[in-house]
Design a protein around this motif. Structure first.
Motif, PDB file in Angstrom:
ATOM      1  N   ASP A   1      39.254  29.755  36.525  1.00  0.00           N
ATOM      2  CA  ASP A   1      38.153  29.056  35.876  1.00  0.00           C
ATOM      3  C   ASP A   1      37.957  27.649  36.430  1.00  0.00           C
ATOM      4  N   ASP A   2      39.042  27.035  36.950  1.00  0.00           N
ATOM      5  CA  ASP A   2      38.960  25.666  37.423  1.00  0.00           C
ATOM      6  C   ASP A   2      38.592  25.564  38.895  1.00  0.00           C
ATOM      7  N   VAL A   3      38.336  26.709  39.550  1.00  0.00           N
ATOM      8  CA  VAL A   3      37.948  26.678  40.958  1.00  0.00           C
ATOM      9  C   VAL A   3      36.525  26.139  41.075  1.00  0.00           C
ATOM     10  N   PRO A   4      36.292  25.145  41.946  1.00  0.00           N
ATOM     11  CA  PRO A   4      34.941  24.598  42.101  1.00  0.00           C
ATOM     12  C   PRO A   4      33.930  25.695  42.456  1.00  0.00           C
ATOM     13  N   GLY A   5      32.809  25.654  41.786  1.00  0.00           N
ATOM     14  CA  GLY A   5      31.745  26.619  42.070  1.00  0.00           C
ATOM     15  C   GLY A   5      31.910  27.963  41.412  1.00  0.00           C
ATOM     16  N   MET A   6      32.991  28.140  40.599  1.00  0.00           N
ATOM     17  CA  MET A   6      33.221  29.449  40.003  1.00  0.00           C
ATOM     18  C   MET A   6      32.128  29.807  39.003  1.00  0.00           C
ATOM     19  N   GLY A   7      31.661  28.787  38.254  1.00  0.00           N
ATOM     20  CA  GLY A   7      30.590  29.048  37.294  1.00  0.00           C
ATOM     21  C   GLY A   7      29.332  29.541  37.983  1.00  0.00           C
ATOM     22  N   LEU A   8      29.026  28.949  39.129  1.00  0.00           N
ATOM     23  CA  LEU A   8      27.851  29.378  39.888  1.00  0.00           C
ATOM     24  C   LEU A   8      28.019  30.796  40.405  1.00  0.00           C
ATOM     25  N   ARG A   9      29.232  31.144  40.873  1.00  0.00           N
ATOM     26  CA  ARG A   9      29.494  32.498  41.354  1.00  0.00           C
ATOM     27  C   ARG A   9      29.302  33.516  40.236  1.00  0.00           C
ATOM     28  N   ARG A  10      29.792  33.164  39.056  1.00  0.00           N
ATOM     29  CA  ARG A  10      29.676  34.088  37.929  1.00  0.00           C
ATOM     30  C   ARG A  10      28.217  34.267  37.511  1.00  0.00           C
ATOM     31  N   SER A  11      27.468  33.192  37.520  1.00  0.00           N
ATOM     32  CA  SER A  11      26.042  33.302  37.227  1.00  0.00           C
ATOM     33  C   SER A  11      25.360  34.193  38.265  1.00  0.00           C
ATOM     34  N   GLY A  12      25.820  34.067  39.508  1.00  0.00           N
ATOM     35  CA  GLY A  12      25.278  34.912  40.569  1.00  0.00           C
ATOM     36  C   GLY A  12      25.572  36.384  40.340  1.00  0.00           C
ATOM     37  N   LEU A  13      26.781  36.686  39.843  1.00  0.00           N
ATOM     38  CA  LEU A  13      27.136  38.080  39.556  1.00  0.00           C
ATOM     39  C   LEU A  13      26.208  38.680  38.507  1.00  0.00           C
ATOM     40  N   ILE A  14      25.955  37.924  37.457  1.00  0.00           N
ATOM     41  CA  ILE A  14      25.064  38.398  36.403  1.00  0.00           C
ATOM     42  C   ILE A  14      23.657  38.609  36.952  1.00  0.00           C
ATOM     43  N   LEU A  15      23.195  37.656  37.739  1.00  0.00           N
ATOM     44  CA  LEU A  15      21.843  37.749  38.302  1.00  0.00           C
ATOM     45  C   LEU A  15      21.710  38.959  39.212  1.00  0.00           C
TER      46      LEU A  15
ATOM     47  N   GLY B   1      27.132  52.492  38.839  1.00  0.00           N
ATOM     48  CA  GLY B   1      27.264  51.429  37.863  1.00  0.00           C
ATOM     49  C   GLY B   1      28.711  51.131  37.508  1.00  0.00           C
ATOM     50  N   ILE B   2      29.536  52.186  37.385  1.00  0.00           N
ATOM     51  CA  ILE B   2      30.955  51.984  37.071  1.00  0.00           C
ATOM     52  C   ILE B   2      31.640  51.187  38.173  1.00  0.00           C
ATOM     53  N   ILE B   3      31.397  51.580  39.419  1.00  0.00           N
ATOM     54  CA  ILE B   3      32.002  50.855  40.549  1.00  0.00           C
ATOM     55  C   ILE B   3      31.540  49.401  40.546  1.00  0.00           C
ATOM     56  N   ALA B   4      30.237  49.191  40.401  1.00  0.00           N
ATOM     57  CA  ALA B   4      29.692  47.838  40.448  1.00  0.00           C
ATOM     58  C   ALA B   4      30.159  47.009  39.255  1.00  0.00           C
ATOM     59  N   GLY B   5      30.224  47.634  38.073  1.00  0.00           N
ATOM     60  CA  GLY B   5      30.680  46.904  36.895  1.00  0.00           C
ATOM     61  C   GLY B   5      32.124  46.466  37.017  1.00  0.00           C
ATOM     62  N   ALA B   6      32.974  47.360  37.525  1.00  0.00           N
ATOM     63  CA  ALA B   6      34.388  47.009  37.733  1.00  0.00           C
ATOM     64  C   ALA B   6      34.524  45.922  38.790  1.00  0.00           C
ATOM     65  N   PHE B   7      33.718  46.022  39.851  1.00  0.00           N
ATOM     66  CA  PHE B   7      33.704  44.986  40.879  1.00  0.00           C
ATOM     67  C   PHE B   7      33.337  43.637  40.269  1.00  0.00           C
ATOM     68  N   GLY B   8      32.305  43.652  39.416  1.00  0.00           N
ATOM     69  CA  GLY B   8      31.860  42.419  38.798  1.00  0.00           C
ATOM     70  C   GLY B   8      32.929  41.774  37.941  1.00  0.00           C
ATOM     71  N   VAL B   9      33.647  42.586  37.150  1.00  0.00           N
ATOM     72  CA  VAL B   9      34.707  42.041  36.298  1.00  0.00           C
ATOM     73  C   VAL B   9      35.841  41.472  37.145  1.00  0.00           C
ATOM     74  N   ALA B  10      36.229  42.219  38.193  1.00  0.00           N
ATOM     75  CA  ALA B  10      37.314  41.751  39.056  1.00  0.00           C
ATOM     76  C   ALA B  10      36.921  40.457  39.768  1.00  0.00           C
ATOM     77  N   ALA B  11      35.687  40.374  40.251  1.00  0.00           N
ATOM     78  CA  ALA B  11      35.224  39.161  40.915  1.00  0.00           C
ATOM     79  C   ALA B  11      35.089  38.014  39.921  1.00  0.00           C
ATOM     80  N   TRP B  12      34.674  38.324  38.720  1.00  0.00           N
ATOM     81  CA  TRP B  12      34.554  37.314  37.660  1.00  0.00           C
ATOM     82  C   TRP B  12      35.919  36.700  37.361  1.00  0.00           C
ATOM     83  N   ARG B  13      36.943  37.543  37.310  1.00  0.00           N
ATOM     84  CA  ARG B  13      38.279  37.066  36.971  1.00  0.00           C
ATOM     85  C   ARG B  13      38.952  36.342  38.126  1.00  0.00           C
TER      86      ARG B  13
END
Length: 379
Positions: free
Chosen positions: A12-26, A288-300
């Motif tokens: 969570d403290d990595v610079p730019g992580m919030g932007l990356r997560r917003s990008g995942l949702i988008l 969708g399952i593959i992409a959703g799991a990818f998104g969670v792993a990248a989010w974390r």
């Protein structure tokens, strides 16, 4: 599914992580919108449901193979009880819906036969070898698990081959399709689920949690998504057909002739082979399952870098073989933990109960095979 994420794994403290997560949702929302625009609203909604499955399964660290292993090896019942609870929640809605909408909705119904029982048993073995069932392999591959990434393409090939040979296997002998329908069928299904839960509780180790909060939440979320899949697609949640279709499309694109396969040349399959994957319900939820799991792993974690396990060569060979057999056997068994066990039982098909017993028996053998195949080695 993947292992629990520790505090050290979070960035969570990595610079730019919030932007990356917003990008995942988008990106996820854009993909859903594009599918809806070019294929149709129903298909966009199904991709969204698939993303939900992937997010829930990976995000809540919930699956099918892992809880079975926990029950068999440590007698921890929570995950299996959550599976039964989720099936019960779906059946309460799905069985009456099927009865009142016979022309619009179909269940995951299949005949019980020699090939079906044998296929379920082999599937139970192999899903413990690779530590993933159909949905589990998709989730683990999406989150960057090296074993599942290797097993997945062979799973697809096996599903294609199993479907190609399906009629030969079913000709060995099978019963007619047997279903539990209407109010009586719902009562019988819930009673059988209660019996199964009672057996699990009887075998559980003293002092371990019976149904933990995370598993209970996962059960409710997965049930809601499964019902969404049923209403939107008109059919229950499945996995195996989509994987086989991908391999069949590749085979056909390379000049392969599918006219000699009764399964792939049937009108329904022939139509899907000539159509876009984005108009195939099962393919969309699989993606969708593959992409959703990818998104969670990248989010974390911000990345999917996973250490390559220090397995011997025989373990990787076993992974390839087990991956292929997962696909082949699940096609003979008319589904995996999702299509046969979860969706079969929740829509009243008796083959789902037979599948459950046979696959659970196979899981005992698969767990014992892992050390012999070198799959318990550490990196």
């Amino acid at each position: 599914m993947s292992q629990a994420i520790t505090a050290a794994d979070r960035i969570d403290d990595v610079p730019g992580m919030g932007l990356r997560r917003s990008g995942l949702i988008l990106v996820g929302l854009v993909l859903v919108a594009l599918v809806g625009l070019f294929a149709g609203a129903r298909y966009g909604m199904l991709l969204l449901v698939g993303l939900g499955f992937g997010i829930a399964l990976e995000g809540l660290r919930f699956g099918f193979a892992g809880p079975w292993r926990a029950m068999i090896t440590r007698r921890e019942p929570s995950g299996v009880l959550a599976q039964l609870l989720s099936i019960a929640l779906v059946s309460i809605v799905a069985i009456p819906l099927l009865a009142s909408n016979p022309g619009e909705l179909v269940g995951a119904q299949a005949p019980i036969g020699f090939a079906m029982v044998g296929g379920a048993f082999v599937f139970g073995i192999c899903m413990q070898i690779v530590l993933g069932c159909g949905s589990g392999t998709l989730v683990n591959a999406g989150s960057g698990n090296p074993v599942s990434l290797l097993a997945l393409p062979f799973f697809a090939l096996g599903s294609f081959a199993g479907a190609y040979h399906l009629i030969w296997w079913t000709d060995l002998g099978s019963l007619p399709v047997l279903t539990l329908q209407g109010t009586g069928g719902l009562v019988a299904t819930l009673a059988l689920l209660a019996v199964a839960a009672a057996i699990i509780l009887w075998r559980a180790a003293p002092g371990v949690p019976r149904l933990n909060r995370r598993h209970a939440i996962a059960a409710v979320v997965i049930a809601a998504l499964a019902l969404g899949n049923l209403v939107i697609a008109g059919q229950p949640w499945g996995v195996v057909y989509g994987l086989g279709l991908w391999a069949a499309k590749a085979y056909s694109a390379m000049g392969g002739d599918l006219a000699t396969s009764a399964f792939w040349s049937a009108p329904g399959s022939a139509e899907r082979l000539s159509s876009s994957i984005l108009t195939d319900y099962t393919s969309l939820t699989d993606i969708g399952i593959i992409a959703g799991a990818f998104g969670v792993a990248a989010w974390r974690r911000g990345a999917l870098a996973a250490a390559l396990p220090g397995y011997p060569a025989r373990a990787w060979i076993a992974t390839i073989i087990a991956g292929f057999l997962l696909g082949y056997s699940s096609r003979l068994a008319f589904g995996c933990n999702v299509g046969a066990f979860f969706s079969g039982i929740s829509t009243g098909s008796l083959h789902g109960w037979v599948w459950f017993v046979a696959a659970f028996a196979g899981a005992f053998f698969g767990i014992r095979l892992r050390p012999l195949l070198g799959l318990e080695a550490r990196s």
